[in-house]
Design a protein around this motif. Sequence first.
Motif: not given
Length: 60
Positions: A1-17
């Motif tokens: 995630m870090e290498t692509r610049g994604y953060r926890q909120k980006d993960l939340a948007a994809v997986i639902g919460s």
Amino acid sequence: METRGYRQKDLAAVIGSQPHASEVLNRRRPLSLPMIRALSAQWDLPADTLVREYDLATTS
């Protein structure tokens, strides 16, 4: 995630919460098949890298 610049909120948007994202990142919850499919499709990740088994954190 870090290498692509994604953060926890980006993960939340994809997986639902946000709580699920937090649990996944803290290894308290495994990725489910729908989560794996969503991450693979939206972040262009090979599903086989997401399916690998890993140890979950134990609660003491």
